[in-house]
Design a protein around this motif. Structure first.
Motif, PDB file in Angstrom:
ATOM      1  N   ASN A 124       0.714  -1.553   0.116  1.00 30.11           N
ATOM      2  CA  ASN A 124      -0.018  -0.012  -0.228  1.00 30.11           C
ATOM      3  C   ASN A 124       0.705   1.244  -0.219  1.00 30.11           C
ATOM      4  O   ASN A 124       1.766   0.859  -0.978  1.00 30.11           O
ATOM      5  N   ASP A 125       0.351   2.087   1.194  1.00 27.50           N
ATOM      6  CA  ASP A 125       1.321   3.588   1.007  1.00 27.50           C
ATOM      7  C   ASP A 125       2.706   4.050   0.311  1.00 27.50           C
ATOM      8  O   ASP A 125       3.464   3.182   0.636  1.00 27.50           O
TER       9      ASP A 125
ATOM     10  N   GLN B 128       4.332   0.595   2.153  1.00 23.68           N
ATOM     11  CA  GLN B 128       4.260  -0.858   2.858  1.00 23.68           C
ATOM     12  C   GLN B 128       3.901  -1.727   2.531  1.00 23.68           C
ATOM     13  O   GLN B 128       3.352  -2.130   1.369  1.00 23.68           O
TER      14      GLN B 128
ATOM     15  N   MET C 275       2.554  -5.246   8.941  1.00 23.62           N
ATOM     16  CA  MET C 275       3.592  -4.747   8.022  1.00 23.62           C
ATOM     17  C   MET C 275       4.594  -4.475   7.673  1.00 23.62           C
ATOM     18  O   MET C 275       5.424  -4.161   8.903  1.00 23.62           O
TER      19      MET C 275
ATOM     20  N   PHE D  58       4.481   0.607  10.164  1.00 21.61           N
ATOM     21  CA  PHE D  58       3.825   1.790   9.963  1.00 21.61           C
ATOM     22  C   PHE D  58       4.045   2.807   8.439  1.00 21.61           C
ATOM     23  O   PHE D  58       4.972   2.903   8.919  1.00 21.61           O
ATOM     24  N   SER D  59       3.095   3.711   8.235  1.00 22.24           N
ATOM     25  CA  SER D  59       3.764   4.760   6.964  1.00 22.24           C
ATOM     26  C   SER D  59       3.985   5.601   7.610  1.00 22.24           C
ATOM     27  O   SER D  59       4.108   5.997   9.221  1.00 22.24           O
TER      28      SER D  59
ATOM     29  N   ARG E 185      -0.557   8.656  13.497  1.00 24.45           N
ATOM     30  CA  ARG E 185       0.079   7.933  12.615  1.00 24.45           C
ATOM     31  C   ARG E 185       0.416   9.114  11.832  1.00 24.45           C
ATOM     32  O   ARG E 185      -0.183   9.822  11.449  1.00 24.45           O
ATOM     33  N   ASP E 186       1.574   8.049  10.863  1.00 22.85           N
ATOM     34  CA  ASP E 186       1.986   8.623   9.689  1.00 22.85           C
ATOM     35  C   ASP E 186       2.497   9.768   9.471  1.00 22.85           C
ATOM     36  O   ASP E 186       2.347  11.527   8.836  1.00 22.85           O
TER      37      ASP E 186
ATOM     38  N   GLU F 233      -5.561  10.591   6.895  1.00 22.02           N
ATOM     39  CA  GLU F 233      -4.206  10.082   6.749  1.00 22.02           C
ATOM     40  C   GLU F 233      -2.730  10.317   6.145  1.00 22.02           C
ATOM     41  O   GLU F 233      -3.456  11.389   5.481  1.00 22.02           O
TER      42      GLU F 233
ATOM     43  N   TYR G  57      -4.063   7.511  -4.034  1.00 16.40           N
ATOM     44  CA  TYR G  57      -4.123   7.533  -2.348  1.00 16.40           C
ATOM     45  C   TYR G  57      -3.029   6.939  -1.285  1.00 16.40           C
ATOM     46  O   TYR G  57      -1.769   6.737  -2.159  1.00 16.40           O
ATOM     47  N   ALA G  58      -3.402   8.301  -0.235  1.00 17.23           N
ATOM     48  CA  ALA G  58      -1.571   8.031   0.108  1.00 17.23           C
ATOM     49  C   ALA G  58      -0.280   8.572   0.463  1.00 17.23           C
ATOM     50  O   ALA G  58       0.292   8.267   0.389  1.00 17.23           O
TER      51      ALA G  58
ATOM     52  N   TRP H  51      -0.975   5.892  -4.014  1.00 18.76           N
ATOM     53  CA  TRP H  51      -0.699   3.947  -4.169  1.00 18.76           C
ATOM     54  C   TRP H  51      -2.281   4.564  -5.034  1.00 18.76           C
ATOM     55  O   TRP H  51      -2.875   4.974  -4.996  1.00 18.76           O
TER      56      TRP H  51
ATOM     57  N   TRP I 283      -8.932   2.395   0.151  1.00 13.48           N
ATOM     58  CA  TRP I 283      -9.427   0.944   0.270  1.00 13.48           C
ATOM     59  C   TRP I 283     -10.830   0.202   0.500  1.00 13.48           C
ATOM     60  O   TRP I 283     -10.802  -1.052   1.039  1.00 13.48           O
TER      61      TRP I 283
HETATM   62  C1  FRU Z   1      -2.932   4.662   4.601  1.00 11.94           C
HETATM   63  C2  FRU Z   1      -2.417   3.927   6.239  1.00 11.94           C
HETATM   64  C3  FRU Z   1      -1.406   4.625   6.874  1.00 11.94           C
HETATM   65  C4  FRU Z   1      -1.546   3.069   7.973  1.00 11.94           C
HETATM   66  C5  FRU Z   1      -0.783   2.000   7.289  1.00 11.94           C
HETATM   67  C6  FRU Z   1      -1.168   1.107   6.936  1.00 11.94           C
HETATM   68  O1  FRU Z   1      -3.478   3.606   3.458  1.00 11.94           O
HETATM   69  O2  FRU Z   1      -3.494   3.408   6.401  1.00 11.94           O
HETATM   70  O3  FRU Z   1      -2.884   5.280   7.589  1.00 11.94           O
HETATM   71  O4  FRU Z   1       0.001   3.816   8.496  1.00 11.94           O
HETATM   72  O5  FRU Z   1      -1.737   2.550   5.735  1.00 11.94           O
HETATM   73  O6  FRU Z   1      -0.638   0.255   6.654  1.00 11.94           O
END
Ligand code: FRU
Length: 540
Positions: free
Chosen positions: A59-60, A76, A87, A116-117, A190-191, A242, A312-313, A332, A336
């Motif tokens: 993902n991200d 990710q 992750m 995570f991110s 987060r992130d 996020e 996204y992200a 990305w 979701w």
């Molecule tokens: C965004 C997210 C972030 C998180 C990550 C987890 O897509 O939900 O907020 O850090 O993915 O994989």
């Protein structure tokens, strides 16, 4: 059906282009092998020139930083399955934003949780003490997510941590004082994105806390202090915030620099599910204040960075050299709402193409516009020219059957709206099975919008939210010339309208490649095509 004569006289391309292959062979998760046999071979769906993971779940984008000639992309990653799980940070580098080299996983889960991110910076002055001024450390700032606490229903299971590398990101050491920002009792926390705040000579971190962005500062990346929180009065709280990003950007054509705050939200996106929006404002070291500009349109409550469903992200690269000066973004290319069930099995999801971001003064305020990075031009094959013509209502063939690889090309079409009366103009790609995707412009019945349509694009039933409606985006330009600039890559389209706004990014999964293309004009009168080009695109 009317096929204008000019369109049938294009030279047949003899260019043979090689498709992209990854070094690592994708390995499917055992439990997913059963479904794999019912689907077209995965590699029919794997993009040719977009970044995809060697195998399994991605993902991200994370930790995007430029250092010593390499653009690093961490992401990710769950290397053991094609769905989200514990992750890791996967890792790849490129010297030219086009040829990617896969590297071993950079960060794996540990006793503090999943990785995570987050972001990465080069600590040039060695403020952290992890390296030296001669060999400045690369420092990753990420969220540790404790799955045990999360499952137990705790609220404090996410916190910010750091790790460093003194060998160009090849090997990593986690800081033994982690976390550097413990959780104060906020469930979504987060992130982190860190930048060096040049004017105040300190590190600045933004991260998402529920539906707010918190701002923290530090002299050394180890000790942090909260200075600000943004978002209470912001217009969009339909989901959790996020992956924020925050950076200064010159307003082109002026001597003024503004700050851009990018925020991803899920759900609550422009056309459903995950989406990304932005604010433009001023940062004085303590407060971020969005520019006070008049409401230019009742359509716009939120400034969307992308009106498609699959961007996204996304965040931007740190440390791009000043002489380059670009702010380059990558997202990305999924959502979701359905990311974990898209019909690929051995790998899941791709990144967008890299795009440079530009702030411009427009009739609709100070706005962020996107351009595909110029490095992508090196992928272009010999262009097919589309001459200008006054197009009558109806269907006009595009010479897509001449492409060396079906559905893999870049296209630019220019129209003169002042000298046109028709209501709509759109491009439709289709295959033998009758699947199609469509994108275009509609000014009928008081509309003034772009749209994409994947409702009958092939496999759509894997998730009920995948293909419900047209995706729509207002036109943010009063120019007489209409520009459609699109990148197709087997299973994705990235549509840059006008001067790079709006942008629409969508994925789709046809039963077989899209081999045919038409330009359709709808409504009374003509549409004046000024001309266009189609470039075959090669993988690397
Ligand atoms: C965004 C997210 C972030 C998180 C990550 C987890 O897509 O939900 O907020 O850090 O993915 O994989």
């Amino acid at each position: 059906m009317h096929y204008p004569r000019l369109f049938s006289t294009f030279a047949v391309l003899s260019l043979i282009l090689t498709a992209c292959t990854d070094d690592a062979s994708p390995i499917a998760n055992d439990s997913e092998m059963a479904t794999a046999t019912e689907l077209p071979a995965d590699d029919n769906y794997r993009p040719v020139y977009h970044f995809t993971p060697p195998a399994n779940w991605m993902n991200d984008p994370n930790g995007m930083v430029y250092h010593r000639g390499e653009y690093h992309l961490f992401y990710q990653y769950y290397p053991d399955s094609n769905v989200w799980g514990p992750m890791h940070w996967g890792h790849a580098v490129t010297e030219n934003l086009v040829d990617w080299e896969h590297l071993p996983v950079a960060l794996a889960p540990d006793s503090l949780g999943y990785i995570f991110s987050g972001s990465a910076v080069i600590d040039h002055q060695n403020t952290s003490g992890f390296g030296s001024k001669e060999n400045p450390p690369m420092v990753a700032i990420f969220t540790h997510h404790d799955p045990v606490g999360a499952d137990a229903g705790a609220v404090d299971f996410q916190y910010q941590s750091i790790a460093y590398s003194v060998d160009q990101g090849r090997t990593w050491t986690k800081y033994d004082g982690n976390p550097v920002i413990p959780n104060p009792g906020i469930r979504d926390f987060r992130d982190p994105k860190v930048i060096w705040d040049e004017a105040r000579e300190q590190w600045l971190m933004v991260f998402a806390a529920k539906d707010r962005v918190q701002f923290w500062t530090s002299p050394n990346l180890l000790e942090w202090e909260q200075v600000f929180e943004f978002g209470q009065d912001a217009p969009n709280h339909d989901g959790v915030w996020e992956c924020p990003d925050f950076f200064p950007l010159p307003i082109e054509g002026t001597d003024r620099t503004a700050w851009v705050l990018i925020v991803s939200i899920n759900p609550g996106g422009a056309n459903g599910g995950s989406g990304t929006f932005y604010f433009v404002g001023d940062w004085d070291g303590e407060t971020f204040t969005p520019l006070s500009e008049p409401p230019y349109s009742t359509d716009e409550v939120v400034r969307w960075l992308d009106y498609g469903r699959d961007n996204y992200a996304g965040v931007t690269w740190s440390d791009i050299p000043e002489e380059d000066g670009r702010r380059i973004f990558l997202g990305w290319m999924s959502n979701w709402d359905y990311a974990q069930v898209v019909p690929t099995t051995t790998w899941r999801s791709a990144m967008t193409i890299p795009r440079s971001l530009h702030l411009q003064t427009t009739d609709f305020g100070t706005r962020l516009r996107q351009r595909p990075v110029s490095e992508l031009k090196q992928l272009r094959g010999t262009p097919i020219d589309i001459p200008g013509e006054k197009l009558a209502a109806g269907v006009h063939e595009l010479p897509l059957s001449d492409l060396p690889e079906a559905g893999v090309f870049e296209m630019e079409l220019l129209f003169d709206l002042v000298d046109s009366q028709a209501e709509q103009v759109y491009v439709t790609l289709s295959n033998e099975s009758g699947d199609f995707v469509r994108l275009g412009y509609d000014r009928g019945r008081d509309k003034n919008e772009f749209f994409t349509d994947r409702r009958r694009s092939g496999k759509v039933g894997f998730e009920e939210r995948f293909a419900t409606e047209l995706h729509r985006a207002p036109r943010w330009s009063n120019e007489g010339q209409l520009r459609l600039h699109v990148f197709f890559d087997r299973t994705s389209l990235e549509f840059f309208a006008d001067q790079g706004e709006p942008v629409m990014t969508d994925i789709f999964f046809p039963e077989s490649p899209f081999t045919k293309g038409v330009l359709e004009v709808y409504g009374d009168g003509h549409m004046r095509l000024e001309g266009g080009k189609i470039w075959p695109i090669a993988g690397k």
